[in-house]
Design a protein around this motif. Structure first.
Motif, PDB file in Angstrom:
ATOM      1  N   ALA A 104      11.911 -62.135  34.279  1.00  0.00           N
ATOM      2  CA  ALA A 104      13.290 -62.342  34.721  1.00  0.00           C
ATOM      3  C   ALA A 104      14.149 -62.504  33.479  1.00  0.00           C
ATOM      4  O   ALA A 104      13.971 -63.461  32.715  1.00  0.00           O
ATOM      5  N   SER A 105      15.073 -61.560  33.241  1.00  0.00           N
ATOM      6  CA  SER A 105      15.986 -61.645  32.106  1.00  0.00           C
ATOM      7  C   SER A 105      17.335 -62.143  32.591  1.00  0.00           C
ATOM      8  O   SER A 105      17.885 -61.612  33.560  1.00  0.00           O
ATOM      9  N   MET A 106      17.878 -63.153  31.904  1.00  0.00           N
ATOM     10  CA  MET A 106      19.090 -63.802  32.378  1.00  0.00           C
ATOM     11  C   MET A 106      20.092 -63.932  31.237  1.00  0.00           C
ATOM     12  O   MET A 106      19.798 -64.567  30.218  1.00  0.00           O
ATOM     13  N   LEU A 107      21.276 -63.341  31.404  1.00  0.00           N
ATOM     14  CA  LEU A 107      22.310 -63.452  30.385  1.00  0.00           C
ATOM     15  C   LEU A 107      22.918 -64.852  30.400  1.00  0.00           C
ATOM     16  O   LEU A 107      23.169 -65.445  29.353  1.00  0.00           O
ATOM     17  N   GLU A 108      23.150 -65.390  31.588  1.00  0.00           N
ATOM     18  CA  GLU A 108      23.713 -66.735  31.723  1.00  0.00           C
ATOM     19  C   GLU A 108      22.590 -67.757  31.852  1.00  0.00           C
ATOM     20  O   GLU A 108      21.502 -67.449  32.342  1.00  0.00           O
ATOM     21  N   THR A 109      22.878 -68.998  31.409  1.00  0.00           N
ATOM     22  CA  THR A 109      21.848 -70.029  31.430  1.00  0.00           C
ATOM     23  C   THR A 109      22.257 -71.218  32.287  1.00  0.00           C
ATOM     24  O   THR A 109      21.944 -72.362  31.976  1.00  0.00           O
ATOM     25  N   ASP A 110      22.989 -70.965  33.380  1.00  0.00           N
ATOM     26  CA  ASP A 110      23.371 -72.073  34.243  1.00  0.00           C
ATOM     27  C   ASP A 110      22.153 -72.567  35.014  1.00  0.00           C
ATOM     28  O   ASP A 110      21.239 -71.805  35.352  1.00  0.00           O
ATOM     29  N   ALA A 111      22.129 -73.858  35.272  1.00  0.00           N
ATOM     30  CA  ALA A 111      20.959 -74.502  35.862  1.00  0.00           C
ATOM     31  C   ALA A 111      20.556 -73.915  37.219  1.00  0.00           C
ATOM     32  O   ALA A 111      19.372 -73.641  37.444  1.00  0.00           O
ATOM     33  N   PRO A 112      21.473 -73.699  38.151  1.00  0.00           N
ATOM     34  CA  PRO A 112      21.055 -73.168  39.452  1.00  0.00           C
ATOM     35  C   PRO A 112      20.370 -71.803  39.351  1.00  0.00           C
ATOM     36  O   PRO A 112      19.359 -71.561  40.019  1.00  0.00           O
ATOM     37  N   SER A 113      20.900 -70.927  38.507  1.00  0.00           N
ATOM     38  CA  SER A 113      20.298 -69.596  38.367  1.00  0.00           C
ATOM     39  C   SER A 113      18.910 -69.664  37.754  1.00  0.00           C
ATOM     40  O   SER A 113      17.981 -68.966  38.184  1.00  0.00           O
ATOM     41  N   LEU A 114      18.747 -70.502  36.739  1.00  0.00           N
ATOM     42  CA  LEU A 114      17.446 -70.642  36.096  1.00  0.00           C
ATOM     43  C   LEU A 114      16.415 -71.226  37.048  1.00  0.00           C
ATOM     44  O   LEU A 114      15.274 -70.756  37.120  1.00  0.00           O
ATOM     45  N   ARG A 115      16.807 -72.250  37.773  1.00  0.00           N
ATOM     46  CA  ARG A 115      15.870 -72.856  38.715  1.00  0.00           C
ATOM     47  C   ARG A 115      15.499 -71.881  39.823  1.00  0.00           C
ATOM     48  O   ARG A 115      14.350 -71.811  40.250  1.00  0.00           O
ATOM     49  N   SER A 116      16.482 -71.117  40.274  1.00  0.00           N
ATOM     50  CA  SER A 116      16.207 -70.120  41.306  1.00  0.00           C
ATOM     51  C   SER A 116      15.231 -69.069  40.797  1.00  0.00           C
ATOM     52  O   SER A 116      14.300 -68.666  41.511  1.00  0.00           O
ATOM     53  N   ALA A 117      15.419 -68.626  39.547  1.00  0.00           N
ATOM     54  CA  ALA A 117      14.508 -67.627  38.972  1.00  0.00           C
ATOM     55  C   ALA A 117      13.105 -68.182  38.843  1.00  0.00           C
ATOM     56  O   ALA A 117      12.114 -67.502  39.150  1.00  0.00           O
ATOM     57  N   ALA A 118      12.991 -69.434  38.394  1.00  0.00           N
ATOM     58  CA  ALA A 118      11.671 -70.050  38.247  1.00  0.00           C
ATOM     59  C   ALA A 118      10.989 -70.215  39.602  1.00  0.00           C
ATOM     60  O   ALA A 118       9.781 -69.944  39.748  1.00  0.00           O
ATOM     61  N   GLU A 119      11.735 -70.634  40.608  1.00  0.00           N
ATOM     62  CA  GLU A 119      11.150 -70.814  41.940  1.00  0.00           C
ATOM     63  C   GLU A 119      10.705 -69.475  42.526  1.00  0.00           C
ATOM     64  O   GLU A 119       9.682 -69.397  43.219  1.00  0.00           O
ATOM     65  N   LEU A 120      11.462 -68.418  42.246  1.00  0.00           N
ATOM     66  CA  LEU A 120      11.074 -67.089  42.715  1.00  0.00           C
ATOM     67  C   LEU A 120       9.749 -66.663  42.079  1.00  0.00           C
ATOM     68  O   LEU A 120       8.877 -66.094  42.752  1.00  0.00           O
ATOM     69  N   LEU A 121       9.583 -66.946  40.805  1.00  0.00           N
ATOM     70  CA  LEU A 121       8.327 -66.616  40.132  1.00  0.00           C
ATOM     71  C   LEU A 121       7.169 -67.404  40.733  1.00  0.00           C
ATOM     72  O   LEU A 121       6.069 -66.867  40.928  1.00  0.00           O
ATOM     73  N   VAL A 122       7.400 -68.668  41.024  1.00  0.00           N
ATOM     74  CA  VAL A 122       6.341 -69.494  41.621  1.00  0.00           C
ATOM     75  C   VAL A 122       5.926 -68.932  42.979  1.00  0.00           C
ATOM     76  O   VAL A 122       4.736 -68.895  43.310  1.00  0.00           O
ATOM     77  N   ARG A 123       6.900 -68.459  43.749  1.00  0.00           N
ATOM     78  CA  ARG A 123       6.578 -67.890  45.067  1.00  0.00           C
ATOM     79  C   ARG A 123       5.762 -66.600  44.943  1.00  0.00           C
ATOM     80  O   ARG A 123       5.142 -66.165  45.911  1.00  0.00           O
ATOM     81  N   GLN A 124       5.765 -65.999  43.733  1.00  0.00           N
ATOM     82  CA  GLN A 124       4.943 -64.816  43.506  1.00  0.00           C
ATOM     83  C   GLN A 124       3.588 -65.181  42.887  1.00  0.00           C
ATOM     84  O   GLN A 124       2.888 -64.324  42.360  1.00  0.00           O
ATOM     85  N   ASN A 125       3.253 -66.472  42.996  1.00  0.00           N
ATOM     86  CA  ASN A 125       1.924 -66.982  42.624  1.00  0.00           C
ATOM     87  C   ASN A 125       1.593 -66.805  41.145  1.00  0.00           C
ATOM     88  O   ASN A 125       0.458 -66.509  40.775  1.00  0.00           O
TER      89      ASN A 125
END
Length: 346
Positions: A104-125
């Motif tokens: 997941a490549s992210m230009l912005e580093t706002d907390a909600p977006s980062l947490r959402s990206a991390a949670e999405l990765l976790v859901r992909q095991n």
């Protein structure tokens, strides 16, 4: 708030695992009351949970204990040379270790977006997440967030809830400044990176410390944004300072802008002003003149990130890589100041 209350707020499944001397998968099995846990081990885990006043999150309870050989990678900020190279070599090292990587490549580093990206990765095991963080806001966003998988941060600053690999930015900056001081320079200015960037802060710290140890002044750094354009703007201002004989620039791209501005103002590099950059991008050897710079081994950093993953998943923090010191590469952009040069025939 008491120390005990603070522990309860920040304790994670990995804190429990470290205190109990077991893997985080074992802690998950105890939380889910699964079999195949020795009574003595279960007792140690339960005692650690009680001591830390740990409250498991749904992610910790649902932690997958089977091996998926899949990792998550979050890269934050602009696609600059260092982070991009590190990500590339991490992917190669993961492939060599027979792991697949979801990025997941992210230009912005706002907390909600980062947490959402991390949670999405976790859901992909994914079994672990590697975070390549340029801005400290990226670390702050995930610090203390329980995802149920370990986070290995590639970052210059530490956060207690994360494992970390890094290059010694402070030591690299000291190498650059010591080189200039050794040539005889007594007025070494600094064009820094953004104030929000962790690498930039460490390079400022190293520059200031080296000058201070030699009793030399550290004038206010000029903060750029890593781009040649910002280097050019600050280079124009520096060109008007007749006392300044050397500039340490926090990356090579900004150094290019500084050198261009100095040339426009009629100040020759290195005859009038010596310039040192940082990173050793492929183009640095072909600047006019070729740039003295601090070489970072991004290949090794990417491999260290993967070594960190393997250490954490193997439940052996003692195998975490130690930070490497960058290397000074001396080229034609630095020399002795004019007043120190020996004039032949004088």
């Amino acid at each position: 708030m008491s120390d005990r209350d603070d522990k309860a707020r920040v304790a994670t499944i990995f804190d429990v695992a470290r205190l109990a001397g077991v893997s985080h998968q074992t802690v998950s099995r105890v939380l889910n009351d699964l079999p195949n846990v020795r009574p003595a081990t279960r007792a140690r885990v339960e005692q650690a949970i009680k001591q830390l006043r740990y409250v498991p999150s749904p992610a910790a309870r649902a932690l997958v204990t089977r091996r998926t050989r899949t990792l998550g990678l979050i890269v934050t900020g602009a696609p600059d040379y260092g982070p991009s190279s590190t990500a590339l070599h991490f992917n190669e090292a993961a492939r060599d270790a027979r792991y697949s990587v979801i990025t997941a490549s992210m230009l912005e580093t706002d907390a909600p977006s980062l947490r959402s990206a991390a949670e999405l990765l976790v859901r992909q095991n994914v079994e672990a997440i590697v975070l390549i963080a340029a801005q400290r806001a990226a670390l702050d966003a995930l610090d203390g967030v329980e995802l149920g998988v370990p986070i290995i941060a590639v970052a210059s600053e530490d956060r207690g809830g994360m494992h970390r690999v890094w290059l010694d930015q402070y030591g690299g900056a000291r190498l650059a400044v010591e080189h200039l001081i050794g040539l005889g320079h007594r007025e070494v200015r600094h064009v820094s990176g953004p104030t929000t960037a962790m690498d930039a802060a460490e390079r400022v710290r190293g520059w200031s410390a080296a000058l201070g140890e030699h009793g030399l002044p550290a004038r206010e750094p000029l903060a750029g944004d890593w781009s040649p354009g910002s280097g050019y703007v600050h280079g124009r201002a520096l060109a008007r300072d007749d006392e300044m004989t050397a500039v340490f620039v926090a990356n090579d791209q900004m150094a290019l802008g500084v050198m261009h501005a100095l040339a426009e103002a009629g100040r020759s590099v290195p005859h009038d002003v010596s310039v040192v950059g940082f990173d050793d991008i492929p183009e640095a050897a072909y600047f006019a003149p070729p740039l003295t710079t601090v070489r970072q081994d991004f290949d090794a950093l990417g491999r260290d990130a993967m070594a960190g993953v393997l250490a954490v998943l193997g439940d052996d923090d003692r195998l975490m890589p130690t930070p490497a010191l960058p290397e000074l590469v001396v080229r034609a952009s630095t020399g002795a100041p004019i007043h120190d040069r020996v004039v032949v025939g004088s």
